[in-house]
Design an enzyme around this catalytic site. Structure first.
Site, PDB file in Angstrom:
ATOM      1  N   GLU A 140      -2.003  -5.213 -11.251  1.00 52.69           N
ATOM      2  CA  GLU A 140      -1.420  -4.394 -10.190  1.00 52.69           C
ATOM      3  C   GLU A 140      -1.282  -5.265  -8.949  1.00 52.69           C
ATOM      4  OE1 GLU A 140      -3.888  -0.885 -10.032  1.00 52.69           O
ATOM      5  OE2 GLU A 140      -3.542  -0.442 -12.153  1.00 52.69           O
ATOM      6  N   GLU A 187      -2.395   4.937  -5.050  1.00 53.66           N
ATOM      7  CA  GLU A 187      -1.419   4.480  -6.033  1.00 53.66           C
ATOM      8  C   GLU A 187      -0.092   4.333  -5.298  1.00 53.66           C
ATOM      9  OE1 GLU A 187      -2.156   3.665  -9.054  1.00 53.66           O
ATOM     10  OE2 GLU A 187      -4.107   4.607  -9.405  1.00 53.66           O
TER      11      GLU A 187
END
Length: 334
Positions: A56, A211
């Site tokens: 990520e 997120e």
């Protein structure tokens, strides 16, 4: 030290473990763990982590840019800060994790896997948080922002997941999440092994897993898509005004968890199912041998569906809308 990320990925300590500029002092505590202290007294202690999942990468790049500005002295620092790149080995490999999911191991759960590097890393990060917050005063305002991107696309591109909390969420923290451009907030109602649950439970920190978009490899991120979160992070680090809030996030709470128990587990969702996809009551969500998991409420929304998790791990969360509560309400929000 010129570049915190490159120094971390080198797997070597910097030539000097401490330093300072006109704005701050810095200390390299361990691989991927950097403490920044302003020269002036402050009342806020902030942990910002990224790379708990190594693939990520956008939050890692964004956070590293801010740290570079702070280390160069071009950005002022108005809060004690602990900057963490969570899983350097996985970051270097471009993988979510190497042996086991780091974000399931906190709160002592790492002891089940203490022969794996990720388990040892979870223990080290727990130590780092304890040392950092014990060094401050009891009146400090403690925040933990854990930056992620999601495996799947989502009906809400940017959203926050907040851990179980028995006391009301601070208004300034919720306002910051809105200013960071989050479109939705998800409130947990049960404990878990995440980094943010650990910091909230053990240190009473206002914690959130952010997120911020889609997980992509290094070099493929369009960081302009993260401009709201970057501006909000810069503001809290440097004591600047927050970006304006266009719209408050929608609210959801977790209604049930889908868990994979055996190799026979089947998740009845396609690989293209988006986060926050709605399912009507009675829909069969998953099977695991003789166990069946159905939608229980009139409408539930799926979050983080993933049939490929290890046995005993979460294969998805189901949510219900929870937009009736005011920001100042108590633990019934969680």
């Amino acid at each position: 030290m010129q570049d915190f990320l490159q120094q971390t990925l080198s797997a070597k300590p910097p030539a000097r473990a401490t330093g300072h500029n006109d704005q701050l002092s810095w200390q390299w505590l361990d691989e991927g763990i950097l403490e920044l202290t302003p020269h002036q007294p402050c009342s806020q202690a902030l942990v910002i982590s990224a790379g708990i999942h190594g693939n990520e990468t956008a939050p890692i790049e964004m956070l590293n840019q801010l740290v570079s500005e702070l280390l160069a002295g071009s950005r002022p620092l108005k809060t004690r800060a602990l900057i963490i790149f969570g899983n350097p080995q996985a970051i270097a490999c471009g993988k979510r994790y190497v042996h086991c999911d780091l974000n399931r191991l906190f709160g002592g759960r790492w002891q089940q896997y203490d022969d794996h590097p990720e388990a040892q890393r979870a223990w080290r990060l727990e130590q780092a948080l304890e040392t950092f917050w014990q060094a401050g005063c009891s009146e400090e305002n403690r925040w933990h922002l854990d930056l992620h991107t999601a495996i799947r696309d989502s009906w809400h591109t940017r959203f926050g997941v907040l851990p179980l909390r028995e006391t009301p969420w601070p208004d300034d923290f919720l306002h910051w999440l809105s200013a960071a451009g989050l479109e939705a907030l998800v409130f947990h109602r049960a404990p878990g092994g995440t980094f943010t649950h650990y910091s909230s439970q053990h240190f009473s920190a206002a914690s959130c897993t952010l997120e911020l978009g889609k997980a992509l490899p290094f070099g493929q991120n369009d960081l302009t898509q993260f401009s709201a979160a970057r501006a909000a992070l810069a503001a809290v680090l440097s004591g600047e005004p927050l970006p304006p809030v266009d719209k408050k996030p929608l609210r959801y709470r977790v209604s049930q968890q889908i868990t994979r128990f055996t190799e026979a587990f089947v998740l009845h969702m396609s690989a293209e199912t988006l986060n926050f996809t709605a399912f009507p009551q009675g829909t069969l969500l998953a099977e695991d041998g003789s166990k069946r998991c159905y939608v229980q409420q009139a409408r539930e929304y799926v979050l983080f569906p993933n049939p490929n998790v290890a046995k005993g791990q979460r294969a998805g969360l189901m949510l219900v809308e929870d937009n009736a509560h005011k920001e100042t309400s108590g633990s019934d929000r969680t």
